[in-house]
Design a protein around this motif. Structure first.
Motif, short mmCIF file in Angstrom:
data_model
loop_
_atom_site.label_atom_id
_atom_site.label_comp_id
_atom_site.label_asym_id
_atom_site.label_seq_id
_atom_site.Cartn_x
_atom_site.Cartn_y
_atom_site.Cartn_z
N SER A 100 -0.16 -10.19 29.88
CA SER A 100 -0.35 -10.95 28.63
C SER A 100 -1.79 -11.34 28.35
O SER A 100 -2.02 -12.17 27.47
N GLY A 103 -1.93 -15.00 28.78
CA GLY A 103 -1.28 -15.77 27.72
C GLY A 103 -1.88 -15.61 26.35
O GLY A 103 -1.42 -16.27 25.40
N ARG A 104 -2.87 -14.74 26.20
CA ARG A 104 -3.58 -14.65 24.92
C ARG A 104 -3.11 -13.48 24.04
O ARG A 104 -3.50 -13.40 22.88
N SER A 111 4.36 -16.36 24.13
CA SER A 111 4.41 -17.81 23.95
C SER A 111 5.73 -18.29 23.38
O SER A 111 6.02 -19.49 23.39
N SER A 112 6.55 -17.37 22.89
CA SER A 112 7.89 -17.69 22.38
C SER A 112 8.69 -16.40 22.28
O SER A 112 8.12 -15.30 22.24
N PRO A 122 3.93 -15.75 29.94
CA PRO A 122 2.68 -15.06 30.25
C PRO A 122 2.79 -14.07 31.40
O PRO A 122 2.00 -13.13 31.50
N TYR A 188 7.36 -20.21 29.86
CA TYR A 188 6.12 -20.12 29.08
C TYR A 188 4.99 -20.94 29.70
O TYR A 188 3.86 -20.92 29.20
N ASP A 189 5.27 -21.68 30.76
CA ASP A 189 4.27 -22.49 31.46
C ASP A 189 3.67 -21.66 32.58
O ASP A 189 4.40 -21.14 33.43
#
Length: 424
Positions: A100, A103-104, A111-112, A122, A188-189
């Motif tokens: 990911s 996460g970006r 993120s969802s 992520p 998502y954390d």
């Protein structure tokens, strides 16, 4: 038989090559060397590790690519989780980059929602019952992406982290974990997701065959090393400052950081009266006596025993009363260098290690908060992570040369109208 896997190198054709050390003689020499090394450093850092801990996989420093290319919160998570679970942090970072871009990536499921394979977060864990992703997140319903830890049910890898793929024990269930101790497992954390990734890689036998475990993360069990593992390892190499190695520490899963710490009765000690404490490492007076709370005295002894070889000196009680913990005998500063200059290189990594270890054992030590590198972390709200602080001016005032640890307790004071009434 011991199999020691050093980070992959590449031959003239660009093919990955894994170095393996095998043999009874080599095992004997390695064990003898380990015993000699431990005898030399007894009493220094790591002396509190459980008996029988196997050698640990190395945790390399940060390259420029890591410092400039990985978000700070992700970097912190990778490094702490790597230490805790005996996986080089940069390998976890390689997975995060591949899945990911830390996460970006704007793709669905990061993120969802989920991607087409039913994966989310992520680190892209499988959350849908009909999805193809094998690194299952949680039960009772695989579609649950954020659950209270009390709502988890069914078999989990974390019930028995010694289980491995192919050992006959079967599927271990799910890999969801509360990596930041906030009471929830949230795909998502990054703290929770990266901990789940560590669990899956361990189950797949990462210690003995890193490449196969990584390829399985993408393709599922039974697949040979290929493009995915190669790509992750290339990222891992780019993030590492220096060499790193993967060591089979499967017999000592809980020894990545020394712990649990010594016998500190937090409830009994936290409200104790100020008393004379012999403070090992005290600045200007090694083993000097100061007025500290019983909890601070006991907890400091534990921390210093683990990190004596990387702490230049310590500061504890001081006056006049500034309204904070030092005059109350409830704080210790662990100087990472001689003071006055920003800790860099190995000094900075030592400070990171000390802060991470104290975070991990905050409840056992009665920690109130930690300050390091102009950031503060509160033990009462671990899920909130580190918070930035205002610029006070200078390396010392902004805590770039020392880790400050405050402990819980009553607001007694060792100062009276600016006069130190305790011993110094």
């Amino acid at each position: 038989m011991l199999r020691l896997f050093v980070r992959p190198v590449r031959n003239d054709r660009g093919e990955a090559v894994t170095l393996t050390v095998v043999g009874v003689i080599v095992v004997f020499v390695l064990l003898l060397t380990l015993v000699l090394m431990l005898s030399l450093v007894a009493g220094g850092r790591g002396s509190g590790a459980a008996a029988g801990c196997a050698p640990r996989s190395s945790q390399p420093g940060l390259s420029g690519d890591a410092e400039n290319g990985i978000p700070e919160d992700y970097l912190e998570a990778y490094r702490q989780i790597g230490r805790e679970h005996n996986i080089p942090w940069n390998v976890l970072a390689g997975v995060g980059k591949q899945e990911s871009d830390h996460g970006r990536t704007p793709s669905s499921g990061v993120s969802s929602g989920t991607n087409d394979a039913g994966a989310a977060g992520p680190m892209q864990h499988g959350v849908l019952n009909d999805g193809a992703a094998a690194n299952a997140w949680s039960k009772p319903v695989r579609g649950d992406r954020r659950l209270d830890v009390d709502d988890l049910s069914g078999a989990s890898f974390w019930d028995d982290p010694s289980r491995r793929h192919g050992d006959g024990s079967g599927w271990p269930g799910y890999f969801a974990a509360d990596g930041n101790d906030d009471g929830f497992v949230d795909v998502y954390d990054i703290w929770d997701a990266a901990t789940g990734t560590a669990g899956y890689l361990l189950w797949m036998g990462f210690e003995e065959n890193p490449e196969a475990a990584l390829q399985s993360y993408h393709d599922g069990p039974g697949n040979s090393p290929g493009w995915y593992s190669d790509s992750v390892m290339r990222w891992a190499e780019s993030y590492a400052d220096g060499e790193f190695e993967v060591v089979d520490g499967s017999g000592a899963q809980n020894c990545a950081l020394p712990g649990p710490p010594g016998d500190v009765d937090v409830e009994k000690m936290k409200d104790g009266e100020l008393e004379e404490c012999t403070v090992p490492g005290l600045f200007g007076k090694q083993g000097g006596v100061q007025m500290l709370t019983p909890l601070t005295c006991a907890a400091h002894a534990v921390i210093y025993a683990e990190f004596e070889d990387v702490v230049h000196n310590v500061h504890a009680q001081r006056c006049p009363d500034d309204g904070y913990e030092h005059p109350r005998g409830r704080a210790v500063d662990y100087m990472i260098n001689g003071g006055g200059v920003v800790a860099t290189g190995q000094d900075e990594r030592n400070g990171d290690d000390l802060a991470a270890w104290v975070q991990q054992h905050a409840a056992d030590l009665g920690v109130y908060y930690i300050i390091w590198k102009q950031r503060i972390w509160y033990a009462a709200t671990p899920g909130s992570g580190w918070s930035g602080m205002s610029d006070r001016g200078g390396a010392t005032a902004n805590h770039y040369d020392h880790v400050h640890v405050s402990f819980i307790g009553s607001n007694q004071t060792t100062c009276n109208d600016g006069i130190n009434v305790g011993r110094t």
